[in-house]
Scaffold this motif. Structure first.
Motif, PDB file in Angstrom:
ATOM      1  N   VAL A 174      28.005  37.633 -23.912  1.00 44.69           N
ATOM      2  CA  VAL A 174      27.464  39.003 -24.050  1.00 44.69           C
ATOM      3  C   VAL A 174      25.964  38.826 -24.155  1.00 44.69           C
ATOM      4  CG1 VAL A 174      27.440  41.104 -25.401  1.00 44.69           C
ATOM      5  CG2 VAL A 174      29.564  39.775 -25.190  1.00 44.69           C
ATOM      6  N   ALA A 175      25.267  39.214 -23.084  1.00 43.05           N
ATOM      7  CA  ALA A 175      23.844  38.909 -23.012  1.00 43.05           C
ATOM      8  C   ALA A 175      23.022  39.775 -23.953  1.00 43.05           C
ATOM      9  CB  ALA A 175      23.354  39.090 -21.585  1.00 43.05           C
ATOM     10  N   GLY A 176      23.478  40.961 -24.322  1.00 40.80           N
ATOM     11  CA  GLY A 176      22.693  41.790 -25.212  1.00 40.80           C
ATOM     12  C   GLY A 176      22.764  43.251 -24.806  1.00 40.80           C
ATOM     13  N   GLY A 177      22.088  44.148 -25.548  1.00 34.99           N
ATOM     14  CA  GLY A 177      22.063  45.575 -25.259  1.00 34.99           C
ATOM     15  C   GLY A 177      22.779  46.412 -26.282  1.00 34.99           C
ATOM     16  N   LEU A 178      23.647  45.841 -27.077  1.00 37.28           N
ATOM     17  CA  LEU A 178      24.404  46.580 -28.082  1.00 37.28           C
ATOM     18  C   LEU A 178      23.674  46.519 -29.402  1.00 37.28           C
ATOM     19  CD1 LEU A 178      28.054  45.447 -27.314  1.00 37.28           C
ATOM     20  CD2 LEU A 178      26.952  47.587 -26.696  1.00 37.28           C
ATOM     21  N   PRO A 179      23.535  47.708 -30.069  1.00 34.37           N
ATOM     22  CA  PRO A 179      22.904  47.702 -31.384  1.00 34.37           C
ATOM     23  C   PRO A 179      23.901  47.243 -32.441  1.00 34.37           C
ATOM     24  CG  PRO A 179      23.544  49.914 -30.815  1.00 34.37           C
ATOM     25  CD  PRO A 179      23.907  49.081 -29.617  1.00 34.37           C
ATOM     26  N   ASP A 180      23.361  46.966 -33.609  1.00 31.77           N
ATOM     27  CA  ASP A 180      24.258  46.587 -34.705  1.00 31.77           C
ATOM     28  C   ASP A 180      24.923  47.822 -35.304  1.00 31.77           C
ATOM     29  OD1 ASP A 180      23.631  43.929 -34.397  1.00 31.77           O
ATOM     30  OD2 ASP A 180      21.970  43.993 -35.839  1.00 31.77           O
ATOM     31  N   VAL A 181      24.176  48.900 -35.486  1.00 26.93           N
ATOM     32  CA  VAL A 181      24.699  50.135 -36.094  1.00 26.93           C
ATOM     33  C   VAL A 181      24.209  51.326 -35.256  1.00 26.93           C
ATOM     34  CG1 VAL A 181      24.774  51.582 -38.129  1.00 26.93           C
ATOM     35  CG2 VAL A 181      24.703  49.076 -38.389  1.00 26.93           C
ATOM     36  N   VAL A 182      25.154  52.257 -34.969  1.00 29.82           N
ATOM     37  CA  VAL A 182      24.814  53.501 -34.239  1.00 29.82           C
ATOM     38  C   VAL A 182      25.148  54.686 -35.157  1.00 29.82           C
ATOM     39  CG1 VAL A 182      25.246  54.932 -32.242  1.00 29.82           C
ATOM     40  CG2 VAL A 182      25.269  52.427 -32.024  1.00 29.82           C
ATOM     41  N   THR A 183      24.153  55.483 -35.470  1.00 33.44           N
ATOM     42  CA  THR A 183      24.379  56.696 -36.267  1.00 33.44           C
ATOM     43  C   THR A 183      24.194  57.907 -35.344  1.00 33.44           C
ATOM     44  OG1 THR A 183      23.541  55.577 -38.222  1.00 33.44           O
ATOM     45  CG2 THR A 183      23.660  57.976 -38.292  1.00 33.44           C
ATOM     46  N   ILE A 184      25.235  58.744 -35.244  1.00 34.07           N
ATOM     47  CA  ILE A 184      25.233  59.849 -34.269  1.00 34.07           C
ATOM     48  C   ILE A 184      25.819  61.092 -34.905  1.00 34.07           C
ATOM     49  CG2 ILE A 184      27.459  59.170 -33.263  1.00 34.07           C
ATOM     50  CD1 ILE A 184      26.275  60.040 -30.551  1.00 34.07           C
ATOM     51  N   GLN A 185      25.332  62.260 -34.429  1.00 36.54           N
ATOM     52  CA  GLN A 185      25.799  63.567 -34.956  1.00 36.54           C
ATOM     53  C   GLN A 185      27.092  63.939 -34.258  1.00 36.54           C
ATOM     54  OE1 GLN A 185      22.787  66.622 -34.725  1.00 36.54           O
ATOM     55  NE2 GLN A 185      24.156  68.215 -35.449  1.00 36.54           N
ATOM     56  N   GLU A 186      27.867  64.552 -35.022  1.00 34.44           N
ATOM     57  CA  GLU A 186      29.171  65.003 -34.510  1.00 34.44           C
ATOM     58  C   GLU A 186      28.953  65.929 -33.329  1.00 34.44           C
ATOM     59  OE1 GLU A 186      33.333  66.686 -36.434  1.00 34.44           O
ATOM     60  OE2 GLU A 186      31.428  67.072 -37.412  1.00 34.44           O
ATOM     61  N   LEU A 187      29.868  65.820 -32.350  1.00 34.79           N
ATOM     62  CA  LEU A 187      29.910  66.614 -31.147  1.00 34.79           C
ATOM     63  C   LEU A 187      28.876  66.178 -30.122  1.00 34.79           C
ATOM     64  CD1 LEU A 187      30.439  70.185 -32.691  1.00 34.79           C
ATOM     65  CD2 LEU A 187      32.146  68.558 -31.904  1.00 34.79           C
ATOM     66  N   LYS A 188      28.175  65.122 -30.393  1.00 36.21           N
ATOM     67  CA  LYS A 188      27.246  64.572 -29.425  1.00 36.21           C
ATOM     68  C   LYS A 188      27.994  63.594 -28.527  1.00 36.21           C
ATOM     69  CE  LYS A 188      23.368  66.479 -30.938  1.00 36.21           C
ATOM     70  NZ  LYS A 188      22.507  67.338 -30.125  1.00 36.21           N
ATOM     71  N   ALA A 189      27.361  63.191 -27.405  1.00 35.41           N
ATOM     72  CA  ALA A 189      27.929  62.171 -26.529  1.00 35.41           C
ATOM     73  C   ALA A 189      27.207  60.842 -26.795  1.00 35.41           C
ATOM     74  CB  ALA A 189      27.799  62.578 -25.069  1.00 35.41           C
ATOM     75  N   LEU A 190      27.948  59.701 -26.716  1.00 29.23           N
ATOM     76  CA  LEU A 190      27.399  58.361 -27.003  1.00 29.23           C
ATOM     77  C   LEU A 190      27.659  57.458 -25.805  1.00 29.23           C
ATOM     78  CD1 LEU A 190      26.155  56.244 -28.898  1.00 29.23           C
ATOM     79  CD2 LEU A 190      28.490  55.813 -29.736  1.00 29.23           C
ATOM     80  N   ASN A 191      26.602  56.791 -25.344  1.00 25.29           N
ATOM     81  CA  ASN A 191      26.751  55.858 -24.238  1.00 25.29           C
ATOM     82  C   ASN A 191      26.022  54.551 -24.611  1.00 25.29           C
ATOM     83  OD1 ASN A 191      25.463  54.687 -21.483  1.00 25.29           O
ATOM     84  ND2 ASN A 191      27.480  55.543 -21.123  1.00 25.29           N
ATOM     85  N   LEU A 192      26.771  53.435 -24.567  1.00 24.25           N
ATOM     86  CA  LEU A 192      26.228  52.107 -24.879  1.00 24.25           C
ATOM     87  C   LEU A 192      26.455  51.188 -23.683  1.00 24.25           C
ATOM     88  CD1 LEU A 192      27.543  51.643 -28.524  1.00 24.25           C
ATOM     89  CD2 LEU A 192      25.261  52.360 -27.814  1.00 24.25           C
ATOM     90  N   THR A 193      25.440  50.372 -23.348  1.00 21.29           N
ATOM     91  CA  THR A 193      25.548  49.468 -22.198  1.00 21.29           C
ATOM     92  C   THR A 193      25.078  48.078 -22.616  1.00 21.29           C
ATOM     93  OG1 THR A 193      25.060  51.304 -20.711  1.00 21.29           O
ATOM     94  CG2 THR A 193      24.833  49.092 -19.815  1.00 21.29           C
ATOM     95  N   CYS A 194      25.759  47.012 -22.069  1.00 21.30           N
ATOM     96  CA  CYS A 194      25.370  45.610 -22.347  1.00 21.30           C
ATOM     97  C   CYS A 194      25.558  44.781 -21.093  1.00 21.30           C
ATOM     98  CB  CYS A 194      26.169  45.039 -23.489  1.00 21.30           C
ATOM     99  SG  CYS A 194      27.944  44.919 -23.198  1.00 21.30           S
ATOM    100  N   ASN A 195      24.860  43.627 -21.057  1.00 22.16           N
ATOM    101  CA  ASN A 195      24.948  42.708 -19.916  1.00 22.16           C
ATOM    102  C   ASN A 195      26.005  41.636 -20.203  1.00 22.16           C
ATOM    103  OD1 ASN A 195      22.829  44.030 -18.596  1.00 22.16           O
ATOM    104  ND2 ASN A 195      21.306  42.804 -19.675  1.00 22.16           N
ATOM    105  N   ILE A 196      26.773  41.329 -19.178  1.00 26.63           N
ATOM    106  CA  ILE A 196      27.835  40.331 -19.272  1.00 26.63           C
ATOM    107  C   ILE A 196      27.520  39.239 -18.249  1.00 26.63           C
ATOM    108  CG2 ILE A 196      30.300  39.889 -19.147  1.00 26.63           C
ATOM    109  CD1 ILE A 196      29.477  41.730 -21.413  1.00 26.63           C
ATOM    110  N   SER A 197      27.698  37.943 -18.690  1.00 25.19           N
ATOM    111  CA  SER A 197      27.506  36.838 -17.749  1.00 25.19           C
ATOM    112  C   SER A 197      28.687  35.892 -17.876  1.00 25.19           C
ATOM    113  CB  SER A 197      26.200  36.093 -18.041  1.00 25.19           C
ATOM    114  OG  SER A 197      26.242  35.500 -19.321  1.00 25.19           O
ATOM    115  N   GLY A 198      28.879  35.060 -16.873  1.00 25.58           N
ATOM    116  CA  GLY A 198      29.968  34.090 -16.886  1.00 25.58           C
ATOM    117  C   GLY A 198      30.443  33.842 -15.480  1.00 25.58           C
ATOM    118  N   ASP A 199      30.917  32.599 -15.249  1.00 23.11           N
ATOM    119  CA  ASP A 199      31.448  32.213 -13.939  1.00 23.11           C
ATOM    120  C   ASP A 199      32.695  31.394 -14.190  1.00 23.11           C
ATOM    121  OD1 ASP A 199      31.823  31.793 -11.279  1.00 23.11           O
ATOM    122  OD2 ASP A 199      30.296  30.206 -11.117  1.00 23.11           O
TER     123      ASP A 199
END
Length: 1429
Positions: free
Chosen positions: A1333-1358
């Protein structure tokens, strides 16, 4: 008797076994074979080689044995054989029945009856043998001869013996008062012997305690039997002079054997010192030599038998008796006698032992007292006596202190507070029942002596109890009687009896008495009372503690007053009446010091001893003995001759110096003290007394004709202290074995030891005797010779040589002298043979010394072994053969005697050649006798003899070839002191050369003339003479011109060392030339020259000038060691120099390439050493370094060039240190391949290294690289293959030989490294390609109810990993609420369309492929707007 016969049979079988065996078997085979003739019995036991190994006791067998030739037992065996009696009677009866005439019926009936009787007798005999068994031979012990009782005197020996029969052989045990006698517990006291059923008990030197009843018990399996005998020992009354007791059995021959005893190699007069150990020993020869026979060996001191103790140890080795005195004391001084007693005779040997005082602990202190003894011991009291020492330390003895020690402890306590002069002291206050030892110390004004030897142990007890313990017991009766006494009431004791004063001195009075008759059954004690004479006032002395013993010593009495004494008894019933009072006793010494002895007369005895006799002290009471003192005339210092008093009036003083004159004096002593000294004797010179010589011996015949005989004999063993002046020969005729009257053969003494006796009668028998004469007179005649027949010799060979003499005895050589035979034989004698053998060897041991005959009358024998004893004989030879051997010499011990010296050849300063011989064992009558080829030199044409004191010199008058030969010198009246010197042609040549050198001497030089430069360039010419006197003269010459002392030349001659020198301040051109030192010392001269010209002179002048400049340079600050560099192991470079003669104002300046180097902390100046540190040297540090030292006295400069080659040399040394600090090459596997590496302590970029593979330099490529990381030097092999195997090395270059570190990359090492490389490589690939997991994800996400949440991270491997999303550890499935996408294999997104509170929680993304798995966590926290407000 049956048992006795069995014993006889056994003894006979042992004595005559082989003969009887044959006889017995022959009788049984033939029955009537003749009895063999009896051999003559012998009582010596032989081994297989007919050597005597023992002796046997003959058994009496009666007359029948001699009549029949068989013993009783042998005949009984024949009689008891099966059927013997019946067959014998059968033969006799059969003979009776053989009749030629016709018998009548009556005769027939009688014959029939006889046959019936014969059959019956045969049957009875058979039954008898059937019943017979081995038990019929066994029987209980029986005393055939019982021991008988004896009554003997003290110190006699007694033997109890008995004869016992029985089968099996009984065991015999001896008892004394029913106590088993153990000879091992009392060595030398008891001796038990058992031989052929004769048993004996021998008690040596009986004393009173040996009175007892003795029982002997015999026991075997059939029973036990005992018998008794008593021994009563009587004691002489009165004084009996003790002497050596006679042998126990007298001079009787036992069992037909006569023993001959000889004591050889005995001990001489011995001297020891207190505290030392001394051993006395003597060899004992007993013949015949029986293997198991042991004589009785006894040692005596002053005729008193010695017993083994801690002070003396005795040892018998079979042929040597030894007595060891482990710790000498003056009590050990005396005449020691060794007595060897055999069954037939005894031999004694005596010598005196002297014991000197040990060194005093305090200078001037007296010697220790001696002979401390305890007398009159009682319950609490004992009298201690001693003898005063002979040495008082130069000051009179003030008195003595007595010490006591209780047995079992080591603490000594002093018994008297003040010293007592009387040599007797009563010790009181002892504890009854305890044992004590005592010692005595003498004191004078200088100090205390050493303590004496401790006394024997004495017990504090009643004399009656001691007598009961030591006395004899009544014979054992077998009954024990027990009595019981009726209890009695207490009885007041009666009066003591026979009170008397036994001893009175000024220090104490001793009372003694006897107990009363009426004293009841309990113990009693005593009170002593005293009363001053003339008064009636009685005073009790011992008021506090009553006395237990009937002895008492009173102290603290007033000297000069008279006292009376009485004693009372007391017990629990009360105090009894006093005894009768003694007569008045005046306190004072009753015993006077003895008077001085009378006239002292010394007489000569030996070379080291003098006999001193004197008149006894008059009216001396209780005389203990005498001390004798000796002093060398003129010294006025007397030394004691004996340290133990002697009782006689004659004493032999040993240990004196031969030739010195002595005077003697004597002192007497008793318990009161020592007398005044006697008058000094007349002076006497210590030398052997002159006496008549002992008889000659070894008379033999040298030649015999019809009317005369030539005799020869040996010189007496003792010549009487003076030269023998001649011999007298007597002869007598022997007719029918009866000798006639002696006749003189010569009226005038003959000087030779050979003489022709004339006017004899042919074919008559004669005996001869010889007497020797000296200035003291004619000695006693020799023993008569063998009987010789006067008949003419006609043999062709020569007679025996004679007059054999041994001289020049050494450890391995000696010289034998002999005279040719008188009888030459048919032809003249043309040679001699010498024979040798060990002294104790058999006659067959004679062997020849020389294979070819010698023509001289002497021979040097060189085949001896040190410590061996030999005898020699000589045989003469002519054309007819070898003649009879001479009489053998006396035994000669091959050893170097003390004081042996050799002839020394000397050449004096005048060139005179002489032979010198010194002897330290001279006597007043000794003479030096010089010989050439062992013939005395009487003509002084060629040799002149000069003797002075202990030295003699034989001087060659005109040395030449005529003087070649063997020269010897012998000293008469000594123990064979002699020596020889062989002057050969070569030796003569050397001596003549030495003589010439001494006549025309040359001063020897240790060194020839040499030159050396000294400080300031000074030039020193010198040489050293090996030997030159203080009168020697030296002349200094230069180019034939004599030099003299002045400003330019300084001369010196050291007479102690022989060093001659001349110094010059400098060398100038005109000093080129030849220098010569000419020496003269009396007649001796010498010279030595030194040439200084050309290049030699120039070099010396140049060096002198340089040294002069150097000296001036060193007057100011200067360099002792010039500038140099030093490389430390840490590769740090120091420039250093050592300076001298500096002071505080001295300045040191450093320069590099002409520019001054600023001083900093690296500049040091310690102990005269200046240093400049270059920490990390590099090319920029190359240059010329200079240091300048200067002050007001001057300056000095030192330069160091560190450019080009100088800098390269420095760097090479740095590189050498780096190379030496390198570690061994090691192998390390990496993911790229294999790495070889080594660490160094310091790395310099200029260091050159070369990597080698299989001894070839490696050409680096992309695959094989080298490099440096810090202090690590490495070689990397990428993707290693089989070709990369082999030996690798790293070479460090230091400009010299370099250094290599190697490692072997092959075999298991390569396999292990390659395997590790593969593992690391695989691990690296897996690490690169695993899912991440190359990165991009936070440790803690605080969000208001009824909102939309989108998180993205980079993946590597062969290969592309799989993606899984989790909520609270549970997988989430994509739907309308959760949208999860994974695009292009790289991007993963997580979308929550509408967030609500249920979406709060922990979320994870998990990615994985075949190389691994990885996760990433984050937390979503949902809040509502209301809750936030």
């Amino acid at each position: 008797m049956q048992g006795q016969k069995a014993i006889d049979c056994k003894d006979s079988w042992w004595l005559f076994g082989p003969r009887l065996s044959a006889s017995y078997s022959g009788l049984e085979e033939s029955r009537l074979s003749p009895i063999p003739k009896r051999a003559k019995p012998t009582y010596l036991a032989m081994d297989k080689e007919n050597q005597i190994i023992g002796y046997v006791v003959p058994i009496f067998r009666g007359s029948q044995e001699y009549a029949s030739g068989l013993s009783d037992t042998e005949e009984a065996r024949l009689k008891e054989s099966t059927g013997y009696m019946a067959r014998r009677n059968l033969f006799t009866s059969g003979l009776e029945m053989e009749r030629t005439e016709q018998t009548s019926r009556k005769v027939s009936m009688r014959e029939s009856a006889e046959r019936i009787s014969l059959s019956k007798r045969i049957n009875e005999n058979e039954e008898y043998h059937k019943c017979m068994n081995k038990d019929s031979l066994m029987h209980a012990p029986e005393f055939v001869i019982k021991p008988r009782s004896h009554t003997v005197w003290e110190k006699q020996c007694v033997r109890l013996h008995c004869t016992v029969s029985g089968w099996p052989d009984p065991r015999v045990v001896w008892y004394k008062n029913n106590v088993t006698i153990d000879p091992m517990a009392h060595p030398g006291k008891y001796k038990l012997q058992s031989s052929y059923n004769v048993h004996s008990l021998e008690i040596d030197r009986c004393d009173f305690d040996d009175t007892a009843q003795y029982r002997v018990s015999a026991m075997n399996s059939k029973g036990e039997l005992s018998t008794f005998a008593s021994i009563v020992v009587k004691r002489f009354k009165g004084e009996v002079e003790e002497a050596l007791p006679m042998p126990r059995h007298g001079l009787v021959s036992e069992y037909g054997i006569t023993f001959e005893t000889h004591i050889v190699d005995g001990f001489g007069v011995s001297f020891g010192r207190e505290g030392e150990t001394m051993s006395l020993g003597a060899m004992v020869i007993i013949s015949p030599n029986l293997a198991r026979y042991q004589p009785e060996v006894q040692w005596y001191r002053d005729d008193v038998l010695l017993q083994p103790s801690k002070w003396c140890h005795m040892h018998w080795s079979g042929d040597k008796a030894t007595l060891t005195l482990t710790h000498l004391n003056k009590e050990d001084e005396g005449l020691y006698t060794l007595r060897i007693t055999t069954k037939t005779k005894y031999e004694t040997y005596s010598a005196y032992v002297f014991v000197r005082d040990a060194d005093a602990e305090v200078e001037g202190a007296p010697g220790a007292p001696l002979d401390v003894k305890c007398q009159d011991a009682n319950k609490d009291y004992v009298i201690v006596t001693w003898k005063q020492p002979a040495v008082d330390g130069g000051n009179s003895i003030l008195g003595y202190f007595v010490d006591r020690c209780e047995v079992g402890t080591t603490h000594w306590s002093q018994c008297n507070d003040t010293p007592i002069k009387f040599a007797r002291f009563p010790v009181t206050g002892l504890v009854e029942g305890r044992s004590y030892t005592f010692r005595v110390r003498a004191v004078n004004k200088s100090g205390m002596s050493r303590p004496s030897r401790a006394s024997e142990v004495v017990a504090a007890m009643d004399p009656a109890d001691r007598a009961r313990m030591r006395g004899t017991s009544a014979p054992w009766t077998g009954q024990i009687i027990v009595t019981e006494e009726e209890p009695a009431e207490g009885v007041v004791p009666g009066r003591p009896k026979e009170l008397e004063v036994t001893e009175a001195t000024k220090n104490y009075v001793v009372l003694s008495w006897k107990p009363p008759g009426e004293r009841g059954h309990e113990g009693i004690m005593y009170y002593v009372e005293k009363c001053v004479s003339g008064t009636d006032s009685w005073q009790r002395v011992n008021t506090e503690i009553p006395v237990k013993s009937p002895r008492f010593a009173l102290f603290d009495l007033a000297e000069g007053k008279a006292y009376s004494f009485r004693v009372r008894c007391c017990n629990s019933a009360g105090v009894g009446e006093p005894s009768e009072a003694t007569e008045a006793t005046t306190v004072g010494d009753k015993l006077d010091i003895p008077s001085a002895p009378g006239r002292v007369v010394p007489t000569r005895n030996t070379d080291t001893s003098v006999v001193v006799s004197w008149e006894a002290s008059r009216n001396a009471k209780e005389l203990v003995g005498y001390y004798i003192e000796a002093s060398i005339v003129g010294s006025k210092k007397f030394e004691p001759c004996n340290n133990k008093p002697v009782k006689g009036t004659r004493f032999i003083c040993h240990g004196l110096v031969t030739g010195e004159s002595y005077v003697f004096r004597v002192k007497a002593l008793n318990a009161a003290g020592l007398s005044e000294c006697s008058q000094e004797s007349e002076a006497i010179e210590v030398k052997a007394a002159i006496a008549s010589p002992t008889p000659p011996y070894g008379i033999s015949i040298l030649e015999c004709v019809r009317d005369s005989m030539v005799l020869a004999w040996k010189q007496p063993t003792f010549i009487g202290g003076a030269d023998i002046t001649g011999y007298f020969v007597d002869y007598r005729e022997v007719i029918n074995g009866v000798p006639g009257k002696w006749h003189e053969a010569n009226v005038k003494a003959v000087s030779d030891r050979a003489y022709r006796v004339s006017d004899l009668k042919e074919n008559r028998k004669y005996q001869f005797q010889v007497r020797a004469a000296n200035m003291a007179g004619v000695g006693i005649p020799s023993l008569p010779s063998e009987t010789f027949v006067c008949e003419e010799w006609t043999i062709a060979v020569p007679g025996p040589p004679h007059d054999l003499q041994v001289t020049e005895v050494r450890a391995n050589t000696l010289v034998l002298l002999y005279k040719p035979p008188v009888y030459q034989g048919r032809d003249p004698v043309n040679g001699f043979y010498i024979d040798i053998k060990e002294a104790d060897a058999e006659e067959e041991a004679w062997r020849g010394v020389n294979e070819k005959a010698v023509s001289t009358n002497y021979m040097k024998i060189k085949i001896l072994k040190e410590g061996e004893t030999y005898v020699f004989r000589v045989r003469a030879q002519n054309k007819a053969g070898v003649g009879k051997a001479s009489e053998p010499t006396e035994p000669v011990l091959a050893e170097i005697k003390p004081g042996t010296t050799e002839i020394v050849v000397d050449v004096d300063d005048d060139g005179v050649i002489s032979m010198n011989f010194a002897c330290s064992n001279l006597t007043p009558d000794s003479k030096f006798v010089w010989s050439k080829n062992y013939e005395e030199i009487t003509d002084e044409t060629r040799i002149t003899v000069a003797t002075s004191g202990e030295k003699s010199k034989a001087i060659f008058n005109m040395p030449a070839e005529d003087d070649i030969g063997i020269y010897s010198c012998a000293v008469t009246h000594t123990n064979g002191d002699s020596s020889s010197y062989t002057l050969s042609a070569e030796e003569l040549k050397k001596l003549l050369e030495m003589s010439h050198d001494h006549k025309f001497p040359i001063i020897p030089l240790k060194t020839e003339l040499a030159v050396e430069l000294q400080e300031k360039g000074r030039v020193r010419f010198w040489l050293q003479a090996e030997k030159i006197s203080a009168n020697g003269k030296i002349q200094y010459v230069f180019n034939d011109n004599t030099l003299s002392q002045g400003e330019k030349y300084k001369m010196n001659f050291n007479k102690d060392t022989g060093v001659i020198e001349m110094t010059m301040e400098s060398l100038l051109p005109e000093d080129e030339g030849t220098f010569t030192f000419q020496l003269q010392d009396g007649k001796a001269t010498n010279q030595s020259s030194l040439v200084l010209i050309g290049e030699v002179f120039k070099e010396l002048q140049k060096e002198s000038e340089f040294m002069c400049k150097e000296w001036h340079r060193k007057q100011g600050p200067h360099f002792v060691e010039y500038l140099s560099y030093e490389v430390t192991p840490e590769c740090c470079v120091f420039l250093k120099c050592k300076v001298g003669n500096i002071k505080k104002e001295t300045v040191a300046l450093w320069y590099k390439d002409g520019r001054e180097v600023k001083g900093d902390e690296n500049l040091t100046f310690t102990e005269g050493v200046l240093k400049l540190e270059i920490a990390q040297i590099s090319k920029k540090d190359a240059g010329v370094y200079e240091i300048v030292m200067k002050d007001d006295r001057g300056k000095d400069t030192s330069t160091l060039n560190l450019t080009e080659q100088g800098f390269r040399d420095l760097m090479n040394e740095v590189f050498s240190h780096i190379a030496n600090s390198s570690t061994a090459l090691k192998i390390q596997s990496t993911e790229e391949g294999i790495r070889l590496y080594s660490f160094v302590s310091y790395y310099n970029e200029a260091l050159q290294v070369t990597w080698h593979h299989k001894d070839s330099a490696i050409a680096f490529t992309d695959r094989i690289k080298s490099g440096v990381v810090g202090e690590q030097l490495w070689l990397q092999i990428t993707e290693p293959t089989e070709k990369d195997k082999g030996k690798y090395a790293i070479e460090f270059h230091d400009g010299k030989g370099g250094l290599k570190r190697t490692v072997e990359l092959a075999g298991q090492a390569f396999d292990d490294a390659y395997a590790e490389f593969q593992r690391l490589k695989a691990a690296a690939i897996a690490e690169r390609n695993r899912a991440r997991v190359a990165g991009g994800l936070p440790d803690v996400v605080t969000i208001q109810e009824l909102k939309a949440l989108n998180l993205t991270c980079n993946i590597s491997g062969d290969p592309v990993p799989e993606v899984v999303w989790l909520k609270n550890e549970r997988e989430i499935v994509s739907d309308d609420h959760y949208l999860m996408k994974f695009e292009s294999g790289k991007y993963a997104s997580f979308t929550i369309t509408t967030v609500n509170t249920t979406d709060s929680g922990k979320y994870s993304i998990l990615v994985k492929n075949k190389y691994g798995t990885e996760s990433a966590d984050f937390t979503i926290s949902v809040f509502s707007p209301d809750s936030k407000k």
